[in-house]
Design a protein around this motif. Structure first.
Motif, PDB file in Angstrom:
ATOM      1  N   GLN A  18     -67.898 -40.203  77.488  1.00 45.18           N
ATOM      2  CA  GLN A  18     -67.885 -40.539  76.062  1.00 45.18           C
ATOM      3  C   GLN A  18     -66.693 -39.905  75.365  1.00 45.18           C
ATOM      4  N   ARG A  19     -66.378 -38.642  75.709  1.00 46.82           N
ATOM      5  CA  ARG A  19     -65.233 -37.973  75.084  1.00 46.82           C
ATOM      6  C   ARG A  19     -63.938 -38.724  75.394  1.00 46.82           C
ATOM      7  N   ARG A  20     -63.791 -39.172  76.641  1.00 50.35           N
ATOM      8  CA  ARG A  20     -62.572 -39.889  77.000  1.00 50.35           C
ATOM      9  C   ARG A  20     -62.446 -41.187  76.226  1.00 50.35           C
ATOM     10  N   ARG A  21     -63.567 -41.870  76.050  1.00 53.79           N
ATOM     11  CA  ARG A  21     -63.534 -43.126  75.282  1.00 53.79           C
ATOM     12  C   ARG A  21     -63.129 -42.872  73.834  1.00 53.79           C
ATOM     13  N   VAL A  22     -63.623 -41.793  73.263  1.00 53.73           N
ATOM     14  CA  VAL A  22     -63.273 -41.456  71.881  1.00 53.73           C
ATOM     15  C   VAL A  22     -61.786 -41.107  71.795  1.00 53.73           C
ATOM     16  N   ILE A  23     -61.297 -40.295  72.740  1.00 52.93           N
ATOM     17  CA  ILE A  23     -59.876 -39.931  72.737  1.00 52.93           C
ATOM     18  C   ILE A  23     -59.009 -41.180  72.848  1.00 52.93           C
ATOM     19  N   ARG A  40     -59.030 -36.192  61.698  1.00 52.06           N
ATOM     20  CA  ARG A  40     -60.218 -37.043  61.780  1.00 52.06           C
ATOM     21  C   ARG A  40     -60.886 -36.940  63.147  1.00 52.06           C
ATOM     22  N   PHE A  41     -60.051 -36.838  64.196  1.00 50.77           N
ATOM     23  CA  PHE A  41     -60.599 -36.716  65.552  1.00 50.77           C
ATOM     24  C   PHE A  41     -61.426 -35.439  65.695  1.00 50.77           C
ATOM     25  N   LEU A  42     -60.874 -34.312  65.244  1.00 50.87           N
ATOM     26  CA  LEU A  42     -61.578 -33.041  65.386  1.00 50.87           C
ATOM     27  C   LEU A  42     -62.869 -33.033  64.566  1.00 50.87           C
ATOM     28  N   GLU A  43     -62.834 -33.655  63.387  1.00 47.08           N
ATOM     29  CA  GLU A  43     -64.056 -33.752  62.588  1.00 47.08           C
ATOM     30  C   GLU A  43     -65.108 -34.584  63.307  1.00 47.08           C
ATOM     31  N   TYR A  44     -64.664 -35.684  63.898  1.00 46.46           N
ATOM     32  CA  TYR A  44     -65.587 -36.566  64.616  1.00 46.46           C
ATOM     33  C   TYR A  44     -66.208 -35.840  65.805  1.00 46.46           C
ATOM     34  N   MET A  45     -65.368 -35.137  66.581  1.00 51.95           N
ATOM     35  CA  MET A  45     -65.871 -34.425  67.748  1.00 51.95           C
ATOM     36  C   MET A  45     -66.777 -33.278  67.335  1.00 51.95           C
ATOM     37  N   GLY A  46     -66.466 -32.640  66.216  1.00 50.17           N
ATOM     38  CA  GLY A  46     -67.303 -31.539  65.740  1.00 50.17           C
ATOM     39  C   GLY A  46     -68.704 -31.989  65.371  1.00 50.17           C
ATOM     40  N   ASP A  47     -68.838 -33.238  64.953  1.00 46.41           N
ATOM     41  CA  ASP A  47     -70.151 -33.780  64.584  1.00 46.41           C
ATOM     42  C   ASP A  47     -70.962 -34.219  65.793  1.00 46.41           C
ATOM     43  N   LYS A  48     -70.294 -34.296  66.971  1.00 48.21           N
ATOM     44  CA  LYS A  48     -70.981 -34.805  68.170  1.00 48.21           C
ATOM     45  C   LYS A  48     -70.708 -33.879  69.355  1.00 48.21           C
ATOM     46  N   PRO A  49     -71.265 -32.670  69.316  1.00 46.81           N
ATOM     47  CA  PRO A  49     -70.954 -31.669  70.347  1.00 46.81           C
ATOM     48  C   PRO A  49     -71.547 -31.965  71.714  1.00 46.81           C
ATOM     49  N   MET A  53     -71.537 -34.799  73.493  1.00 44.66           N
ATOM     50  CA  MET A  53     -71.001 -35.974  74.177  1.00 44.66           C
ATOM     51  C   MET A  53     -70.735 -35.686  75.651  1.00 44.66           C
ATOM     52  N   SER A  54     -70.919 -36.698  76.485  1.00 42.20           N
ATOM     53  CA  SER A  54     -70.577 -36.572  77.905  1.00 42.20           C
ATOM     54  C   SER A  54     -69.065 -36.671  78.069  1.00 42.20           C
ATOM     55  N   GLU A  55     -68.585 -36.327  79.284  1.00 44.85           N
ATOM     56  CA  GLU A  55     -67.154 -36.410  79.570  1.00 44.85           C
ATOM     57  C   GLU A  55     -66.651 -37.843  79.386  1.00 44.85           C
ATOM     58  N   PRO A 107     -68.815 -28.464  84.272  1.00 42.58           N
ATOM     59  CA  PRO A 107     -68.201 -29.540  83.482  1.00 42.58           C
ATOM     60  C   PRO A 107     -68.675 -29.590  82.039  1.00 42.58           C
ATOM     61  N   THR A 108     -69.797 -28.936  81.749  1.00 40.95           N
ATOM     62  CA  THR A 108     -70.316 -28.946  80.377  1.00 40.95           C
ATOM     63  C   THR A 108     -69.763 -27.809  79.528  1.00 40.95           C
ATOM     64  N   LEU A 109     -69.030 -26.870  80.140  1.00 42.55           N
ATOM     65  CA  LEU A 109     -68.516 -25.726  79.393  1.00 42.55           C
ATOM     66  C   LEU A 109     -67.359 -26.148  78.496  1.00 42.55           C
ATOM     67  N   ARG A 110     -67.461 -25.862  77.226  1.00 43.55           N
ATOM     68  CA  ARG A 110     -66.384 -26.161  76.290  1.00 43.55           C
ATOM     69  C   ARG A 110     -65.342 -25.046  76.334  1.00 43.55           C
ATOM     70  N   LEU A 111     -64.091 -25.418  76.449  1.00 43.81           N
ATOM     71  CA  LEU A 111     -63.000 -24.454  76.498  1.00 43.81           C
ATOM     72  C   LEU A 111     -62.054 -24.664  75.328  1.00 43.81           C
ATOM     73  N   ASP A 112     -61.525 -23.571  74.804  1.00 46.77           N
ATOM     74  CA  ASP A 112     -60.494 -23.680  73.774  1.00 46.77           C
ATOM     75  C   ASP A 112     -59.261 -24.345  74.375  1.00 46.77           C
ATOM     76  N   GLY A 113     -58.647 -25.240  73.622  1.00 42.48           N
ATOM     77  CA  GLY A 113     -57.402 -25.862  74.061  1.00 42.48           C
ATOM     78  C   GLY A 113     -57.570 -27.161  74.810  1.00 42.48           C
ATOM     79  N   GLU A 114     -58.814 -27.659  74.957  1.00 39.33           N
ATOM     80  CA  GLU A 114     -58.958 -28.881  75.748  1.00 39.33           C
ATOM     81  C   GLU A 114     -58.447 -30.119  75.009  1.00 39.33           C
ATOM     82  N   TYR A 115     -58.142 -30.001  73.730  1.00 40.96           N
ATOM     83  CA  TYR A 115     -57.510 -31.106  72.997  1.00 40.96           C
ATOM     84  C   TYR A 115     -56.067 -30.762  72.624  1.00 40.96           C
ATOM     85  N   TYR A 116     -55.521 -29.766  73.298  1.00 40.80           N
ATOM     86  CA  TYR A 116     -54.198 -29.233  72.964  1.00 40.80           C
ATOM     87  C   TYR A 116     -53.111 -30.308  72.999  1.00 40.80           C
TER      88      TYR A 116
END
Length: 305
Positions: free
Chosen positions: A248-253, A233-242, A244-246, A211-220
Motif C-alpha cells: 500500500q505504501r508503494r502504491r501511495v508513493i 501533502r504526502f507526509l500528512e497523508y502517511m501520518g494519517d495512515k500508520p 499501511m502495508s508495504e 518489515p513492519t519496523l518504521r525507520l527514520d529516513g525511509e522517505y528521504y
C-alpha cells in the motif's frame, strides 16, 4: 556500557556482515547515512552501523595489502576495533561504493567490477569468523557508463570502457561470476531507478529488521524528486495512515510521484562524444532484459517495487 571489539576478539561470536558495495553513482552514501540516523533503535536490535570514516581507508589499505602479500592473523580484531563495534553485535553494516575499486576500475575487459571476486574473497578472509553478504544497487548502463566516464575523466564512453561494446557489459555477468566464484556469499540487489519506491525496504533488509519496523529516513529520497507542496501533502497523508502495508505504501508513493514529481530532478544528461539517445535507449532495453536474467542466478535476492 558495551565493551568494544578487540578487547576479547577471539571470543566474539560470529556476526552477519553486510558489505554494501555501491554500485558507483547510485545512492551516493544516502543509505548508510539514513541507517546511521537510526542508531538508537538498531543498536538495541543488535545491528551496528559504524561511521564510514572509521573503516574506509583501513579496509582499502587492507584489501590492497591482502592482494599483494596476504593478511596478518589479527586483521579481524584490528578492523572491528577501529570500527568500535560493540560486544554483542549480531549484524554489522559497512558501506563504500569504492569497495570494488575507483570509478576508473569499475569497467574493464567488458565487465563491471573485474576485481569484485578477489576483493570479496579478501573480505571473507578478513572477517573469517563471520557470515558475509553482499548488497548492491544496480543502475541502467545507459546513464551509468557516461557518468563513470565523466568521473574517470575519460574523453568518451568508448575511451572509458577500453574496447568492446557497451551493450555487452551486463550486471548479470558480474553477479553470475560472483555466484560461481564465491558460491557461499548471499547477494541482495535492486535497481537504483526503483529506490524511491523501495527505499524503506532496502534500509530494513540491510539492517536485518522486521518489515513492519518504521525507520527514520525511509522517505528521504522523495524530498529530492517531489515538489515541496507534494511532499508536505504526502507526509500528512502517511501520518494519517500508520498501519499501511508495504504494498500500500508503494502504491501511495507511486501515486504522489505521478502527480508531484519534479521532472528536472529525475533527469541527468551528460554529453560525451559519440553517446547518443539511441544508444541510451538500446542499453535501457538490454538492462530490462538483464534484470530478468539476474533473477535466475543462484544466491541472488532481488528487491522489487
Amino acid at each position: 556500557m558495551p565493551r568494544e571489539a578487540g578487547q576479547n576478539g577471539q571470543g566474539r561470536s560470529h556476526m552477519q556482515v553486510i558489505i554494501h558495495a555501491g554500485a558507483h553513482k547510485t545512492d551516493e552514501d544516502k543509505l548508510v547515512r539514513c541507517l546511521m540516523g537510526n542508531e538508537p533503535i538498531l543498536s538495541e536490535l543488535g545491528t551496528a552501523v559504524p561511521h564510514p570514516n572509521s573503516y574506509r581507508k583501513l579496509l582499502r589499505d587492507l584489501l590492497n595489502e591482502g592482494l599483494q602479500a596476504g593478511l596478518p592473523a589479527d586483521t579481524r580484531d584490528r578492523v572491528l576495533q577501529a570500527m568500535r563495534v560493540p560486544e554483542g553485535t549480531e549484524r554489522l553494516v559497512i558501506s563504500n561504493h569504492g569497495f570494488f575499486g575507483t570509478p576508473r576500475m569499475a569497467v574493464n575487459s567488458g565487465q563491471f567490477y573485474p576485481a569484485a571476486v578477489a576483493r570479496l574473497r579478501l573480505f571473507q578472509e578478513i572477517l573469517h569468523l563471520d557470515d558475509v553478504e553482499l548488497f548492491l544497487g544496480l543502475r541502467d548502463p545507459g546513464g551509468l557508463l557516461p557518468a563513470l566516464a565523466h568521473d574517470a575523466r575519460a574523453h568518451s564512453v568508448a575511451d572509458y570502457i577500453g574496447g568492446g561494446e557497451p551493450k555487452d557489459i551486463l550486471w548479470s555477468e558480474l553477479l553470475a561470476r560472483i555466484s560461481r566464484e564465491v558460491p557461499d556469499m548471499p547477494m541482495t540487489v535492486w535497481c537504483n531507478e526503483d529506490t524511491p519506491l523501495i527505499w524503506g525496504e532496502v534500509m530494513r533488509d540491510m539492517a536485518g529488521v522486521e518489515p513492519t519496523l518504521r525507520l527514520d529516513g525511509e522517505y528521504y529520497l522523495l524530498h529530492d524528486i517531489m515538489s515541496r507542496s507534494g511532499m508536505k501533502r504526502f507526509l500528512e497523508y502517511m501520518g494519517d495512515k500508520p498501519d499501511m502495508s508495504e504494498v500500500q505504501r508503494r502504491r501511495v508513493i507511486a501515486a504522489f510521484l505521478d502527480k508531484f514529481a519534479e521532472e528536472e530532478a529525475l533527469e541527468e544528461e551528460l554529453e560525451l562524444p559519440g553517446w547518443t539517445d539511441a544508444m541510451v535507449d538500446e542499453l535501457s532495453a538490454i538492462y530490462d532484459e538483464d534484470c530478468y536474467a539476474i533473477r535466475q542466478i543462484p544466491g541472488v535476492v532481488v528487491i522489487d517495487p
